[in-house]
Design an enzyme around this catalytic site. Structure first.
Site, short mmCIF file in Angstrom:
data_model
loop_
_atom_site.label_atom_id
_atom_site.label_comp_id
_atom_site.label_asym_id
_atom_site.label_seq_id
_atom_site.Cartn_x
_atom_site.Cartn_y
_atom_site.Cartn_z
N CYS B 155 0.89 -0.96 0.04
CA CYS B 155 0.02 0.09 -0.19
C CYS B 155 0.88 1.29 -0.04
CB CYS B 155 -1.03 -0.11 1.09
SG CYS B 155 -2.19 1.35 1.08
N GLU B 156 0.78 1.96 0.95
CA GLU B 156 1.46 3.20 1.17
C GLU B 156 3.12 2.96 1.15
OE1 GLU B 156 1.26 5.77 4.30
OE2 GLU B 156 1.79 7.76 3.23
#
Lengths: 188, 394
Positions: B155-156
């Site tokens: 994800c991030e």
């Protein structure tokens, strides 16, 4: 019988008499309250009142926070309304009288949640919902800012560091850390 | 008894049986909740050691598992998002990407970003990518006497990894991204509303100043706020989970109740996101889509995805409501044409990709196959190892 709650409003049926000192005091107090209410409960949210002293600064911040809170509640209600509308839309269109008991039960356990979920997902991408969400973010921000401003007044008057002061300090520390890191990298 | 009466009686009997079942489940659920203590709900329990710390960031190295396969592949560094805890990748013994990799003999490191608070509000990608991640990679390379390692970003954390790899391609042997958005607006063209990401639509609707003011007002992006947005995106599931489904979730065996509680413990443990990094995530990426435009900068250097010349494995989840597949798949058109790029689509959601048994096994297998050998294998070998994946022709 006169209105007990407004003893000074029915003087028209009484014979004229000289003003008593308590009449004058009451009148002055009422006038003062009238001016105070006009100032504090002004309907113009954009008017930037002069912060004349400690009391007024705190007082106006409290008023602004209360106002922001009311706006935030209104924005939340609007979002909830849109969610409820989307969730109930499928039921509003259904002809429940034609449904038999057992199939209706099955549907309630399987299809209906899916239908509601699909409706909500679609609604959440609609312009109406996104606009309501934007309004919510604006109101949430305004409330948090006013809340923080009110607390910072309290902190300042009570010799406590504020978050804004802390942010100034932490920025300096952060920049120093980065400088030290860069210098170490240069040396290694 | 007439047919009508019999039908009513049958229905009544059925209802009584249903109530008895429900009552039994409630009893079982209560017994479980009385029996289970908070200490029983262990998340991220694989043994590990802290090997490097800087500010609140800790680099952990997982201990090797006795009896694991022998592997001569590069160490792998896992970077998770700031919106959740890295322990998602090691939720429990039988659903642990970390443990699966350890069983295959890999040397596994993971970055714990710690608990940022308001003193960390100035931390940005300059710090997370340019300092913290960079220091972690240097530490691992130094410890193993290597020039490069593999990085697996989620994800991030995948965006951190991609930024780092674009700036330091010589230090990254292979890059593995999972549920990582690259083109934050790619999903908005979908005709199906459900395939258009809610986050992207919302961030484009909000103004730059509006987002900046919101984050400034808090001094961070609070964990409870991001958690509320995630719950809002699956409103019905959230309502059912804590409503009608709750009894099912906590009843049954103690182990099944623990499965539910571990997941909930992880979901509710959302750290605050430092303000400046949150502005970059929401404004620079989601609102302005700077990553694919090549205009996002770390320490003054533009992040150019064209620099990702190492083998890249891009994993995304078909039913991901947070990062729609289109936002991840866009990487295919961003990497250089001679990049060994592969995709793996999982039939799971954003979190299910790591915790559902099937997806968890698939993701672990794919990662294990993708990590290059310590003595740099030719690119063609890496390609053949990943034969089960959807390989893009170079």
């Amino acid at each position: 019988m006169g209105d007990l709650h407004a003893p000074f409003s029915g003087s028209w049926f009484e014979p004229a008499r000289p003003s008593a000192p308590w009449d004058t005091t009451e009148h002055s107090f009422n006038t003062l309250m009238e001016h105070y209410e006009r100032l504090v409960f002004s309907d113009d949210p954009d008017h930037d009142f002069p912060k004349l002293d400690t009391f007024m600064g705190f007082d106006l911040k409290l008023k602004a926070m209360t106002s922001a809170y009311m706006e935030l509640m209104a924005a939340i209600n609007q979002l909830n309304l849109l969610n409820v509308e989307a969730a109930t839309a499928a039921f509003a269109e259904a002809d429940l009288t034609s449904l038999e008991l057992e199939p209706a039960k099955d549907r309630a356990e399987s299809d209906w949640p899916q239908v509601i979920d699909t409706n909500i997902v679609e609604m959440q991408r609609s312009e109406a919902y996104l606009s309501a969400k934007s309004e919510y973010v604006t109101c949430l921000t305004r409330f948090q800012k006013q809340y923080r401003a009110l607390l910072e007044s309290f902190q300042e008057y009570n010799h406590m560091p504020t978050l804004s002061e802390y942010e100034d300090l932490s920025k300096t520390v952060h920049e120093l850390k980065r400088d030290i890191w860069a210098m170490k990298k240069q040396q290694s | 008894m007439g047919n009508e009466e019999a039908a009513i009686m049958n229905q009544a009997i059925w209802d009584i049986g249903d109530v008895a079942d429900y009552s039994s489940k409630v009893q079982s659920g209560i017994d479980n909740l009385i029996d289970i203590t908070d200490a029983d709900i262990v998340v991220g329990g694989s043994p590990k050691d802290s090997v490097f710390t800087v500010d609140k960031v800790t680099l952990y190295k997982y201990r090797a598992i006795t009896g694991a396969e022998d592997s001569q592949q590069e160490p792998i560094l896992i970077t998770y998002s700031l919106f959740g805890r890295y322990s998602m990748l090691d939720l429990q013994t039988d659903r642990s990407v970390v443990r699966n990799l350890l069983l295959k003999g890999h040397t596994v490191y993971i970055v714990d970003w710690g608990n940022p608070n308001k003193s960390d509000r100035w931390l940005s990608y300059d710090d997370y990518v340019g300092r913290y991640l960079s220091d972690c990679v240097d530490h691992i390379c130094g410890a193993h006497n290597l020039e490069k390692i593999s990085i697996f970003g989620v994800c991030e954390g995948g965006t951190f990894a991609a930024c780092y790899a674009a700036l330091n391609p010589d230090k990254v042997g292979s890059l593995i991204l999972a549920v990582t958005p690259v083109d934050f607006h790619a999903d908005q063209a979908s005709p199906e509303p459900a395939k258009r990401g809610y986050l992207s639509a919302m961030m484009q609707k909000l103004g730059r100043q509006q987002l900046s003011d919101m984050i400034d007002a808090y001094g961070c992006l609070p964990g409870h706020l991001s958690g509320a947005v995630f719950r809002e995106m699956t409103l019905m599931d959230s309502l059912k989970k804590y409503g009608v489904d709750l009894v099912d979730s906590v009843s049954g065996t103690k182990e099944s109740a623990l499965n539910f509680l571990r997941m909930e413990k992880w979901l509710l443990d959302r750290p605050h996101h430092p303000a400046e990094a949150a502005k970059q995530w929401l404004i620079d990426f989601y609102h302005e889509n700077k990553l694919v435009q090549g205009t996002f900068e770390v320490n003054g250097e533009a992040i150019l995805l064209q620099n990702l010349c190492m083998p890249v494995l891009n994993i995304f989840a078909k039913h991901d409501h947070i990062v729609p597949p289109a936002a991840s798949k866009a990487l295919r058109d961003q990497v250089p044409s001679d990049c060994h790029y592969s995709e793996l689509e999982l039939r799971a959601g954003h979190i299910g990709a790591f915790v559902s048994r099937n997806a968890n096994a698939a993701i672990s297998e794919a990662i294990s196959n993708w990590i290059p050998a310590l003595t740099r294998a030719p690119a063609s070998t890496a390609t053949s190892q990943a034969h089960s994946l959807d390989q893009r022709s170079a």
